[in-house]
Design an enzyme around this catalytic site. Sequence first.
Site, mmCIF file in Angstrom:
data_model
loop_
_atom_site.group_PDB
_atom_site.id
_atom_site.type_symbol
_atom_site.label_atom_id
_atom_site.label_comp_id
_atom_site.label_asym_id
_atom_site.label_seq_id
_atom_site.Cartn_x
_atom_site.Cartn_y
_atom_site.Cartn_z
ATOM 1 N N ARG A 15 0.805 -1.082 0.058
ATOM 2 C CA ARG A 15 0.091 0.140 -0.090
ATOM 3 C C ARG A 15 0.761 1.196 0.066
ATOM 4 N NH1 ARG A 15 -0.522 4.780 2.352
ATOM 5 N NH2 ARG A 15 0.071 4.016 4.238
ATOM 6 N N HIS A 207 6.233 4.661 12.625
ATOM 7 C CA HIS A 207 6.066 4.517 10.868
ATOM 8 C C HIS A 207 7.283 5.742 10.325
ATOM 9 C CE1 HIS A 207 3.223 4.406 7.302
ATOM 10 N NE2 HIS A 207 4.356 5.350 7.189
ATOM 11 N N HIS A 209 9.777 7.307 7.677
ATOM 12 C CA HIS A 209 10.381 7.217 6.188
ATOM 13 C C HIS A 209 11.857 7.595 6.332
ATOM 14 C CE1 HIS A 209 6.584 7.073 3.715
ATOM 15 N NE2 HIS A 209 6.176 6.873 4.912
ATOM 16 N N CYS A 240 4.681 9.290 -0.191
ATOM 17 C CA CYS A 240 3.272 9.739 -0.267
ATOM 18 C C CYS A 240 3.076 10.680 -1.464
ATOM 19 C CB CYS A 240 2.832 10.202 1.278
ATOM 20 S SG CYS A 240 1.301 10.646 1.133
HETATM 21 P P1 HMG Z 1 -13.137 14.458 -1.783
HETATM 22 O O1 HMG Z 1 -13.044 14.747 -3.404
HETATM 23 O O2 HMG Z 1 -13.256 15.643 -1.045
HETATM 24 O O3 HMG Z 1 -14.325 13.344 -1.713
HETATM 25 O O4 HMG Z 1 -11.797 13.563 -1.536
HETATM 26 P P2 HMG Z 1 -15.896 13.446 -2.005
HETATM 27 O O5 HMG Z 1 -16.426 12.939 -0.863
HETATM 28 O O6 HMG Z 1 -16.324 15.223 -2.147
HETATM 29 O O7 HMG Z 1 -15.913 12.848 -3.274
HETATM 30 C C1 HMG Z 1 -15.411 13.336 -4.317
HETATM 31 C C2 HMG Z 1 -15.260 12.092 -5.588
HETATM 32 O O8 HMG Z 1 -14.573 11.097 -5.073
HETATM 33 C C3 HMG Z 1 -16.726 11.531 -5.546
HETATM 34 O O9 HMG Z 1 -16.723 10.814 -7.217
HETATM 35 C C4 HMG Z 1 -17.035 10.379 -4.949
HETATM 36 O O10 HMG Z 1 -17.617 9.353 -5.184
HETATM 37 C C5 HMG Z 1 -15.456 9.712 -4.881
HETATM 38 P P3 HMG Z 1 -17.312 11.589 -8.248
HETATM 39 O O11 HMG Z 1 -18.909 11.882 -7.853
HETATM 40 O O12 HMG Z 1 -16.591 12.832 -8.430
HETATM 41 O O13 HMG Z 1 -17.128 10.655 -9.563
HETATM 42 N N1 HMG Z 1 -14.734 9.151 -3.514
HETATM 43 C C6 HMG Z 1 -14.393 8.067 -3.554
HETATM 44 N N2 HMG Z 1 -14.083 7.046 -4.218
HETATM 45 C C7 HMG Z 1 -13.432 5.874 -3.989
HETATM 46 N N3 HMG Z 1 -13.144 5.670 -2.670
HETATM 47 C C8 HMG Z 1 -13.670 6.403 -1.606
HETATM 48 C C9 HMG Z 1 -14.188 7.780 -2.093
HETATM 49 N N4 HMG Z 1 -14.408 8.924 -1.451
HETATM 50 C C10 HMG Z 1 -14.943 9.731 -2.362
HETATM 51 N N5 HMG Z 1 -13.324 6.249 -0.743
HETATM 52 C C11 HMG Z 1 -10.919 11.727 -0.517
HETATM 53 C C12 HMG Z 1 -11.799 12.945 -0.077
HETATM 54 C C13 HMG Z 1 -10.520 11.136 1.216
HETATM 55 C C14 HMG Z 1 -11.739 10.617 -0.902
HETATM 56 C C15 HMG Z 1 -9.655 11.857 -1.330
HETATM 57 O O14 HMG Z 1 -9.129 12.971 -0.781
HETATM 58 C C16 HMG Z 1 -8.873 10.801 -1.295
HETATM 59 O O15 HMG Z 1 -9.014 9.693 -1.885
HETATM 60 N N6 HMG Z 1 -7.554 10.986 -0.662
HETATM 61 C C17 HMG Z 1 -6.478 9.639 -0.567
HETATM 62 C C18 HMG Z 1 -5.248 10.280 -0.287
HETATM 63 C C19 HMG Z 1 -4.346 9.117 -0.012
HETATM 64 O O16 HMG Z 1 -4.779 7.847 -0.280
HETATM 65 N N7 HMG Z 1 -3.044 9.446 0.317
HETATM 66 C C20 HMG Z 1 -2.038 8.397 0.694
HETATM 67 C C21 HMG Z 1 -2.400 7.900 1.896
HETATM 68 S S1 HMG Z 1 -1.748 8.467 3.378
HETATM 69 C C22 HMG Z 1 -0.242 8.075 3.499
HETATM 70 O O17 HMG Z 1 0.250 7.587 2.600
HETATM 71 C C23 HMG Z 1 0.261 8.432 4.841
HETATM 72 C C24 HMG Z 1 0.409 7.232 5.789
HETATM 73 O O18 HMG Z 1 1.446 6.097 4.988
HETATM 74 C C25 HMG Z 1 1.360 7.445 7.177
HETATM 75 C C26 HMG Z 1 2.511 8.463 6.800
HETATM 76 O O19 HMG Z 1 3.495 8.128 6.241
HETATM 77 O O20 HMG Z 1 2.534 9.430 7.171
HETATM 78 C C27 HMG Z 1 -0.747 6.507 6.175
HETATM 79 MG MG MG Z 2 3.924 6.247 4.986
#
Ligand code: HMG
Ligand code: MG
Length: 302
Positions: A15, A207, A209, A240
């Site tokens: 992931r 966690h 990096h 990320c």
């Molecule tokens: P948004 O645009 O604010 O969401 O995104 P929304 O509720 O307004 O919806 C907009 C569109 O997204 C809609 O689709 C929803 O259906 C769709 P449309 O009508 O435009 O076709 N949608 C989704 N689709 C699939 N799955 C969902 C979902 N939710 C809404 N769950 C949202 C908000 C959170 C969805 C967006 O910002 C997002 O997906 N962010 C993901 C960011 C991410 O994955 N970042 C990496 C992970 S964090 C990380 O790596 C750090 C970590 O490892 C720790 C570290 O190292 O620090 C954890």
């Molecule tokens: Mg991370």
Amino acid sequence: MSLPTRVQIIDVGPRDGLQNEKQPVPAAVKIELVHRLQAAGLKEIEVTSYVSPKWVPQMADNHEVMEGITRLPGVRYSVLTPNLKGFEAALADAPDEIVVFGAASEAFSQRNINCSIAESIERFAPVVEAALAAGIRVRGAMSCTVGCPYEGEVAPARVGYLAGLLKGIGVQRVDVADTIGVGTPRKVQNAIEAALAHYGIDDVSGHFHDTYGQALANTLAALELGVWNFQSSVAGLGGCPYAKGATGNVATEDVVYLLDGLGIDTGIDLDRLVDAGAFISTELGRKPNSRAATALLNKRAG
Ligand code: HMG
Ligand code: MG
């Protein structure tokens, strides 16, 4: 100071590791990676995330990957779910644990999940409630607990604030993440101690990096506080998409080499782990980003 005698590692390679890859990685390769990690003895694997495919295209195959893996008893498979939409999709694939992911810095929360910290807690609350009702465990990732790519240094009080909010909505354990790898041991200990004000030692993980080469030092600093849960990425995969310039997670191979040397049990077979890292690195067309893996592969070749 006595260190823990056993450490549990969550490999987040499938992931956190792969989410940042520009070229699509076939689901079959992700599935094979999960299989190789469990064969190496990993007892916890972060498999995928149910996020918007517009935001993170690489994770769009979440269902295919979860459906494709052959699960081993005793292994916990976790997935990221930022909101109810993500949770409902994940539920169909029966993860053992879901991860809600917040940030200690406001700017990172906005860039990563498009809402403030307070709003993120409102979104997470029903997810946590639904997961617990379904018998699924809940972890909370806390990004940017030491530094933020947009705000700079992050005070431990910010970490304590977020940990308290996560505790308040029922999140069972938390990850203290140095998302951009700027932390040094004392700063990381301060962030962990802030989380420990709300969670017990068994429920706080590290966690790290490795952007500035501090991740192993930070791991040792966390061990000194008694932390025994860590996240790392096989072959040092990762980064990320919303933390520009941050390199991958500390390599699981490097962490296991460190722990083996300290006589700390991980249940992980380093040789098989190196094989898993070599497999995914070959698939990505590069060498493992792990000093220990590189040394061991050179030794084998020579
Ligand atoms: P948004 O645009 O604010 O969401 O995104 P929304 O509720 O307004 O919806 C907009 C569109 O997204 C809609 O689709 C929803 O259906 C769709 P449309 O009508 O435009 O076709 N949608 C989704 N689709 C699939 N799955 C969902 C979902 N939710 C809404 N769950 C949202 C908000 C959170 C969805 C967006 O910002 C997002 O997906 N962010 C993901 C960011 C991410 O994955 N970042 C990496 C992970 S964090 C990380 O790596 C750090 C970590 O490892 C720790 C570290 O190292 O620090 C954890
Ligand atoms: Mg991370």
